[in-house]
Scaffold this active site. Sequence first.
Site, PDB file in Angstrom:
ATOM      1  N   ARG A  62       0.797  -1.128   0.048  1.00  0.00           N
ATOM      2  CA  ARG A  62      -0.074   0.016   0.128  1.00  0.00           C
ATOM      3  C   ARG A  62       0.991   1.333  -0.017  1.00  0.00           C
ATOM      4  O   ARG A  62       0.498   2.310  -0.386  1.00  0.00           O
ATOM      5  CB  ARG A  62      -1.151   0.015   1.224  1.00  0.00           C
ATOM      6  N   GLU A  99       8.962 -11.564  14.141  1.00  0.00           N
ATOM      7  CA  GLU A  99       8.395 -12.388  15.148  1.00  0.00           C
ATOM      8  C   GLU A  99       8.808 -13.883  14.987  1.00  0.00           C
ATOM      9  O   GLU A  99       9.613 -14.358  15.622  1.00  0.00           O
ATOM     10  CB  GLU A  99       7.034 -12.175  15.435  1.00  0.00           C
TER      11      GLU A  99
END
Length: 175
Positions: A62, A99
């Site tokens: 985006r 993560e």
Amino acid sequence: MTDDVAALIASLMREVPDFPEPGIQFKDLTPLLADAHGLATVTDALAATAEGADLVAGIDARGFLLGAAVALRLGTGVLAVRKGGKLPPPVHSETYSLEYGTATLEIPADGIDIAGRTVAIIDDVLATGGTVAATTALLRHCGATVTGAAVVLELTALGGRDVLEPLPVASLYTV
């Protein structure tokens, strides 16, 4: 940023519960981008944070849309910072930790010389700061001066701004 811009973003942002996993409240900016007034307002506000840069870097995906709009408003070019494996070689790349694993960002090594240029980073959301930090490192490695980063939405609980210090970060709306 102004309260009017933040209120517009809040009114056009869609919240999707339990996506992509239970307990997550996904913030969908698609309705904002599809609204002509919303897109123009956000573009103007992001462009105001990037004045003086001679190139805009939009982060996959985006950030491409927002970065291109901001670049047009500023009269600059736009550099698409792509996810790894999307560009033909040769590329400059930066791998960073997630993560659970790693990710890579890339820009073309041929045809675009960013050494000595001032670059503003534009993206949709600032969460943990890893993607913007990797983009900053990639651009600096290529000899650019990063003037700052600007995002539409900042998820403050995830601490991305702290990871990016001392890079100036502007967010139009925070939650």
